[in-house]
Design a protein around this motif. Structure first.
Motif, PDB file in Angstrom:
ATOM      1  N   ALA A   1       0.828  -1.205   0.000  1.00  0.00           N
ATOM      2  CA  ALA A   1       0.000   0.000   0.000  1.00  0.00           C
ATOM      3  C   ALA A   1       0.863   1.254   0.000  1.00  0.00           C
ATOM      4  O   ALA A   1       0.593   2.211  -0.736  1.00  0.00           O
ATOM      5  N   HIS A   2       1.918   1.260   0.809  1.00  0.00           N
ATOM      6  CA  HIS A   2       2.774   2.444   0.881  1.00  0.00           C
ATOM      7  C   HIS A   2       3.631   2.611  -0.371  1.00  0.00           C
ATOM      8  O   HIS A   2       4.057   3.730  -0.676  1.00  0.00           O
ATOM      9  N   GLU A   3       3.862   1.537  -1.085  1.00  0.00           N
ATOM     10  CA  GLU A   3       4.616   1.644  -2.338  1.00  0.00           C
ATOM     11  C   GLU A   3       3.726   2.031  -3.509  1.00  0.00           C
ATOM     12  O   GLU A   3       4.214   2.507  -4.527  1.00  0.00           O
ATOM     13  N   THR A   4       2.408   1.853  -3.350  1.00  0.00           N
ATOM     14  CA  THR A   4       1.476   2.031  -4.467  1.00  0.00           C
ATOM     15  C   THR A   4       0.662   3.313  -4.362  1.00  0.00           C
ATOM     16  O   THR A   4       0.473   4.018  -5.357  1.00  0.00           O
ATOM     17  N   VAL A   5       0.163   3.616  -3.159  1.00  0.00           N
ATOM     18  CA  VAL A   5      -0.726   4.763  -2.962  1.00  0.00           C
ATOM     19  C   VAL A   5       0.122   5.994  -2.656  1.00  0.00           C
ATOM     20  O   VAL A   5       0.862   6.010  -1.662  1.00  0.00           O
ATOM     21  N   THR A   6       0.015   6.985  -3.485  1.00  0.00           N
ATOM     22  CA  THR A   6       0.862   8.169  -3.327  1.00  0.00           C
ATOM     23  C   THR A   6       0.122   9.366  -2.739  1.00  0.00           C
ATOM     24  O   THR A   6       0.749  10.315  -2.297  1.00  0.00           O
ATOM     25  N   ASP A   7      -1.207   9.332  -2.742  1.00  0.00           N
ATOM     26  CA  ASP A   7      -1.956  10.445  -2.169  1.00  0.00           C
ATOM     27  C   ASP A   7      -1.729  10.510  -0.668  1.00  0.00           C
ATOM     28  O   ASP A   7      -1.529   9.479  -0.002  1.00  0.00           O
ATOM     29  N   ASN A   8      -1.770  11.729  -0.120  1.00  0.00           N
ATOM     30  CA  ASN A   8      -1.642  11.898   1.323  1.00  0.00           C
ATOM     31  C   ASN A   8      -2.980  11.571   1.973  1.00  0.00           C
ATOM     32  O   ASN A   8      -3.943  12.332   1.860  1.00  0.00           O
ATOM     33  N   VAL A   9      -3.075  10.441   2.621  1.00  0.00           N
ATOM     34  CA  VAL A   9      -4.334   9.965   3.196  1.00  0.00           C
ATOM     35  C   VAL A   9      -4.298  10.088   4.714  1.00  0.00           C
ATOM     36  O   VAL A   9      -3.245  10.270   5.316  1.00  0.00           O
ATOM     37  N   THR A  10      -5.476   9.964   5.337  1.00  0.00           N
ATOM     38  CA  THR A  10      -5.565  10.196   6.776  1.00  0.00           C
ATOM     39  C   THR A  10      -5.291   8.956   7.611  1.00  0.00           C
ATOM     40  O   THR A  10      -4.984   9.079   8.797  1.00  0.00           O
ATOM     41  N   ASP A  11      -5.435   7.774   7.025  1.00  0.00           N
ATOM     42  CA  ASP A  11      -5.083   6.570   7.777  1.00  0.00           C
ATOM     43  C   ASP A  11      -4.610   5.488   6.812  1.00  0.00           C
ATOM     44  O   ASP A  11      -4.820   5.558   5.602  1.00  0.00           O
ATOM     45  N   ASP A  12      -3.953   4.485   7.377  1.00  0.00           N
ATOM     46  CA  ASP A  12      -3.340   3.445   6.550  1.00  0.00           C
ATOM     47  C   ASP A  12      -4.375   2.483   5.986  1.00  0.00           C
ATOM     48  O   ASP A  12      -4.180   1.928   4.903  1.00  0.00           O
ATOM     49  N   ALA A  13      -5.480   2.282   6.702  1.00  0.00           N
ATOM     50  CA  ALA A  13      -6.512   1.371   6.207  1.00  0.00           C
ATOM     51  C   ALA A  13      -7.099   1.864   4.893  1.00  0.00           C
ATOM     52  O   ALA A  13      -7.410   1.066   4.001  1.00  0.00           O
ATOM     53  N   SER A  14      -7.246   3.188   4.737  1.00  0.00           N
ATOM     54  CA  SER A  14      -7.786   3.711   3.484  1.00  0.00           C
ATOM     55  C   SER A  14      -6.835   3.448   2.317  1.00  0.00           C
ATOM     56  O   SER A  14      -7.266   3.328   1.169  1.00  0.00           O
ATOM     57  N   MET A  15      -5.538   3.348   2.604  1.00  0.00           N
ATOM     58  CA  MET A  15      -4.582   3.007   1.558  1.00  0.00           C
ATOM     59  C   MET A  15      -4.796   1.568   1.093  1.00  0.00           C
ATOM     60  O   MET A  15      -4.729   1.273  -0.109  1.00  0.00           O
ATOM     61  N   VAL A  16      -5.061   0.673   2.041  1.00  0.00           N
ATOM     62  CA  VAL A  16      -5.340  -0.720   1.678  1.00  0.00           C
ATOM     63  C   VAL A  16      -6.645  -0.805   0.891  1.00  0.00           C
ATOM     64  O   VAL A  16      -6.764  -1.581  -0.070  1.00  0.00           O
TER      65      VAL A  16
END
Length: 258
Positions: A202-217
């Protein structure tokens, strides 16, 4: 406490199965401007002890957690190392401090990069949630062990929620455009738990600044599940939150010898 990579040790069987080892990452590099001027939010005291120490102890109190990585303000990493050394923390848990980045997302990624091999479950916990009970931590770990790629503790909402059209000028009235069904909404807390490979991806793929890590998943199209949160795992963001946290801590010390 050490800043050196930790040796890998074999997983221990739990309840007849192999238990994945668990590490916790605590991003604590933010300034916490909503609490006013002064020390970074994580270093503000609660019951005479920095909130960060309470948060670290909350993770270390879980016997599932054997490593805690604290992501410190870039200019304050040495201070945080000294702080951890000065407080009594469980001997069975290792602690590592690394400098953080400009955003929370960058800081979590730096914490992930500091993890040695052998840790298959990662918790990400807000330093500003100092009073999360150990039962909540254990419930998150157990759900990841049971196969969930991402787990968040969550509470039902007590208040009715309105969706609004933001005002062009702050402070002006905002028109309501919808009233979401409160029964389908949850207030999400931390620690959030992850399969390590999923969180790294998720951290290698999602580049937007998000509020929590679950939203990246979620953006990877993977399932995120909830477990029951706890009312004492609230986030200390404003001065009134600090007053409430002091009251909770005082009650624990009186009733439970905390």
């Amino acid at each position: 406490m050490s800043d050196e990579p930790l040796p890998q040790s074999p997983a221990q069987p739990v309840s007849g199965r192999t238990a994945a080892r668990t590490a916790a990452v605590i991003p604590a590099a933010g300034r916490g401007v909503r609490l006013g001027p002064g020390a970074p939010k994580a270093l503000r005291t609660l019951g005479g002890t920095p909130m960060l120490i309470h948060a670290v102890r909350a993770m270390a109190d879980s016997r599932a957690v054997s490593l805690v990585v604290v992501v410190a303000p870039p200019e304050g990493a040495a201070e945080v190392r000294t702080l951890l050394d000065a407080h009594a923390l469980p001997d069975r848990t290792e602690f590592v401090v690394v400098p953080g980045g400009e955003t929370r997302q960058e800081s979590v990624k730096l914490g992930l990069d500091a993890l040695p091999p052998g840790f298959d479950i990662v918790l990400v916990h807000d330093a500003a949630r100092p009073l999360v009970p150990v039962d909540t931590v254990d419930a998150v770990v157990e759900a990841v062990r049971d196969g969930a790629p991402a787990v968040v503790p969550a509470l039902p909402l007590a208040d009715t929620v309105k969706q609004v059209e933001p005002a062009a000028v702050p402070g002006e009235p905002e028109p309501v455009v919808a009233t979401p069904d409160r029964s389908l909404l949850r207030a999400v807390q931390t620690p959030q738990g992850f399969d390590r490979a999923t969180l790294v991806r998720a951290h290698e793929t999602v580049t937007d600044n998000v509020t929590d890590d679950a939203s990246m998943v979620e953006q990877l199209g993977l399932a995120v599940v909830t477990v029951p949160g706890h009312e004492e795992a609230f986030k200390v963001t404003r001065p009134l939150d600090l007053v409430l946290a002091e009251a909770v801590l005082a009650r624990r010390r009186l009733n439970d010898g905390f």
